[in-house]
Design a protein around this motif. Structure first.
Motif, mmCIF file in Angstrom:
data_model
loop_
_atom_site.group_PDB
_atom_site.id
_atom_site.type_symbol
_atom_site.label_atom_id
_atom_site.label_comp_id
_atom_site.label_asym_id
_atom_site.label_seq_id
_atom_site.Cartn_x
_atom_site.Cartn_y
_atom_site.Cartn_z
ATOM 1 N N PRO A 50 0.971 -1.156 0.175
ATOM 2 C CA PRO A 50 -0.144 0.003 0.044
ATOM 3 C C PRO A 50 0.806 1.309 -0.008
ATOM 4 C CG PRO A 50 0.234 -0.882 2.170
ATOM 5 C CD PRO A 50 0.449 -1.866 1.200
ATOM 6 N N VAL A 51 0.509 2.567 -0.510
ATOM 7 C CA VAL A 51 0.773 3.497 -0.627
ATOM 8 C C VAL A 51 0.062 4.746 0.158
ATOM 9 C CG1 VAL A 51 1.657 5.284 -2.286
ATOM 10 C CG2 VAL A 51 1.861 3.266 -2.927
ATOM 11 N N GLY A 52 0.679 5.622 1.163
ATOM 12 C CA GLY A 52 0.015 6.598 1.717
ATOM 13 C C GLY A 52 -0.936 6.395 2.709
ATOM 14 N N TYR A 53 -1.191 7.248 3.285
ATOM 15 C CA TYR A 53 -2.375 7.317 4.297
ATOM 16 C C TYR A 53 -3.513 6.422 4.147
ATOM 17 C CZ TYR A 53 -0.348 11.345 6.702
ATOM 18 O OH TYR A 53 0.635 12.316 7.630
ATOM 19 N N GLY A 54 -3.703 5.839 5.116
ATOM 20 C CA GLY A 54 -4.955 4.883 5.210
ATOM 21 C C GLY A 54 -4.705 3.408 4.437
ATOM 22 N N ALA A 55 -3.330 3.376 3.802
ATOM 23 C CA ALA A 55 -2.907 2.386 2.950
ATOM 24 C C ALA A 55 -4.402 1.916 1.949
ATOM 25 C CB ALA A 55 -2.933 0.862 3.997
ATOM 26 N N ALA A 56 -4.614 3.202 1.501
ATOM 27 C CA ALA A 56 -5.818 3.291 0.744
ATOM 28 C C ALA A 56 -5.818 2.622 -0.840
ATOM 29 C CB ALA A 56 -6.280 4.676 0.586
ATOM 30 N N GLY A 104 -3.812 6.772 -4.253
ATOM 31 C CA GLY A 104 -3.966 7.001 -3.043
ATOM 32 C C GLY A 104 -4.428 8.213 -2.502
ATOM 33 N N ARG A 105 -4.248 8.503 -1.211
ATOM 34 C CA ARG A 105 -4.788 9.869 -0.746
ATOM 35 C C ARG A 105 -3.965 11.006 -0.892
ATOM 36 N NH1 ARG A 105 -7.123 7.771 5.320
ATOM 37 N NH2 ARG A 105 -8.751 6.277 4.128
ATOM 38 N N VAL A 106 -4.618 12.078 -1.062
ATOM 39 C CA VAL A 106 -4.074 13.636 -1.117
ATOM 40 C C VAL A 106 -3.675 13.761 0.302
ATOM 41 C CG1 VAL A 106 -4.403 15.868 -1.741
ATOM 42 C CG2 VAL A 106 -5.101 14.135 -3.325
ATOM 43 N N ALA A 107 -2.378 14.196 0.493
ATOM 44 C CA ALA A 107 -1.848 14.608 1.672
ATOM 45 C C ALA A 107 -1.725 16.046 1.801
ATOM 46 C CB ALA A 107 -0.828 13.596 2.248
ATOM 47 N N MET A 108 -1.279 16.593 2.958
ATOM 48 C CA MET A 108 -1.167 18.002 2.981
ATOM 49 C C MET A 108 -0.239 18.747 2.349
ATOM 50 S SD MET A 108 -0.321 20.438 6.380
ATOM 51 C CE MET A 108 -1.797 19.911 7.425
ATOM 52 N N ASP A 109 0.956 17.870 2.005
ATOM 53 C CA ASP A 109 2.273 18.582 1.128
ATOM 54 C C ASP A 109 2.463 17.695 0.020
ATOM 55 O OD1 ASP A 109 2.564 20.434 3.389
ATOM 56 O OD2 ASP A 109 3.186 18.372 4.558
ATOM 57 N N MET A 110 1.786 16.458 -0.218
ATOM 58 C CA MET A 110 2.299 15.733 -1.163
ATOM 59 C C MET A 110 1.095 14.872 -1.616
ATOM 60 S SD MET A 110 5.254 13.718 0.520
ATOM 61 C CE MET A 110 5.260 14.295 2.369
#
Ligand SMILES: Cc1ncc(COP(=O)(O)O)c(C=O)c1O
Length: 364
Positions: free
Chosen positions: A257-263, A304-310
């Motif tokens: 998985p990649v990024g927050y929530g392993a979404a 994956g999810r859009v994060a604050m800076d990436m």
């Protein structure tokens, strides 16, 4: 070797802005142009855009502080305050700074009539509600309001009569004919009056663009006001190019998985690019998987999810781009209209939401 990398920036193409102004000027014929620069010139930077738009006849903003910012910057052209004043205390300030308020209700009219310390009588616009039912005086109030304003010592000359269309972006909508007919009927007794109806969509669709002032906003910035089309369909050029560097490239194994929530996880081994822009820059957090991101000549899907800076982008199994490459989130290579459609919003919102921390680079 990677180029020097940068977090999100917006390259603002002033030549494209000039080009769009010419396209609009041609369409408008001998009508005057009130260029709409509210919300920080739709995210493009209020003062620099006002300075670059030397060729338009007046500037429209929504807030007193925007109008004063322009005056403090040295812009001398007429400025129209589209929602008028919000408090009576603002009236002398507007008069002293030669800012023209739109009067859209009886409360404002009373405040204006009672205003003292109006150094110079003001030019005012009278907004009539022809069917949008948001701002504007009732049709039955037009005659009384017109007479009152025309005779008010605080006001310079008769008011400019304006209205706003609810459905100009759907030219076939029956509401347009209703509003057109209503406005024609209401302004008929004031043959010598100055009038205004058309925003970008109305101007490009030829709805009410015969009135004296046209009021383009979105099209100045090179963006189409019509769903399912892009600015270049109307010979417009994108002014804002929102960009960020790709600050990391990773190989990710199938199922990892990649990024927050392993979404999100790739079905097969792939390369992932990490681009230095996120919702802290105004990139929409709800952008779904598959939203296009342009890098090195082609579009790749956001994953994956859009994060604050990436954000993370699937670059595929064969790597054709490299660390440090510039990604374009929207602009000349990737129309903001397409990104807005992918995200389920409108270009206006994406442009206006560009955050303060995004540096605006002006290209002459
Ligand atoms: C009264 C008025 N006129 C003109 C415009 C410009 O509209 P557009 O950006 O669709 O050209 C706006 C923007 O919302 C507006 O409120």
């Amino acid at each position: 070797m990677a180029n020097a990398m940068r977090p999100a920036w917006a390259a603002i193409d002033l030549q494209a802005l000039q080009h769009n102004t010419q396209v609009i000027r041609k369409l408008a014929g001998n009508r005057r142009i009130l260029g709409i620069l509210k919300a920080n010139a739709y995210g493009h930077g209020l003062t620099r855009i006002a300075q670059a738009l030397a060729d338009i006849d007046a500037i429209g903003v929504a807030r007193v502080d925007e109008a004063l910012q322009l005056r403090n910057f040295g812009i001398t052209r007429p400025i129209v305050l589209l929602e008028g004043f919000f408090a009576a205390e603002q009236i002398p300030i507007l008069a002293a700074s030669n800012i023209q308020p739109v009067i859209h209700n009886l409360h404002q009219l009373e405040q204006l009539a009672a205003a003292e310390h109006v150094s110079d009588p003001m030019r005012v616009w009278l907004k009539i509600d022809t069917g949008m039912h948001r701002l504007g005086i009732e049709p039955s109030q037009v005659s009384a309001c017109y007479q009152q304003l025309a005779n008010m010592p605080q006001v310079n000359g008769p008011p400019i009569l304006m209205t706003h269309l609810a459905c100009a972006d759907e030219p076939e909508h029956a509401q347009n004919v209703k509003q057109l007919n209503k406005f024609a009927e209401l302004v008929h007794p004031y043959q010598d009056s100055v009038t205004s109806m058309a925003n970008s969509a109305a101007l490009f669709a030829g709805i009410g663009s015969e009135y004296d002032w046209v009021r383009p906003g979105l099209s100045l910035y090179g963006v189409s006001p019509f769903a399912g089309t892009v600015g270049s369909d109307y010979a417009l050029q994108a002014v804002m190019n929102l960009q960020a560097s790709m600050i990391s490239v990773r190989k990710i194994k199938a199922g990892e998985p990649v990024g927050y929530g392993a979404a999100w996880a790739p079905a097969e081994d792939t390369y992932i690019g990490i681009v230095a822009i996120g919702y802290g820059d105004g990139y929409p957090r709800h952008a779904p998987q598959g939203t296009p991101v342009w890098i090195g000549g082609r579009c790749y899907p956001l994953v994956g999810r859009v994060a604050m800076d990436m954000i993370t982008v699937d670059l595929g199994a064969q790597l054709n781009v490299e660390l440090g490459d510039t990604a374009q989130l929207w602009g000349r290579e990737l129309p903001v209209e397409k990104v807005a459609a992918a995200v389920g919003t409108i270009p206006y919102e994406l442009l206006c939401n560009v955050a303060r921390r995004v540096q605006l680079d002006y290209l002459d």
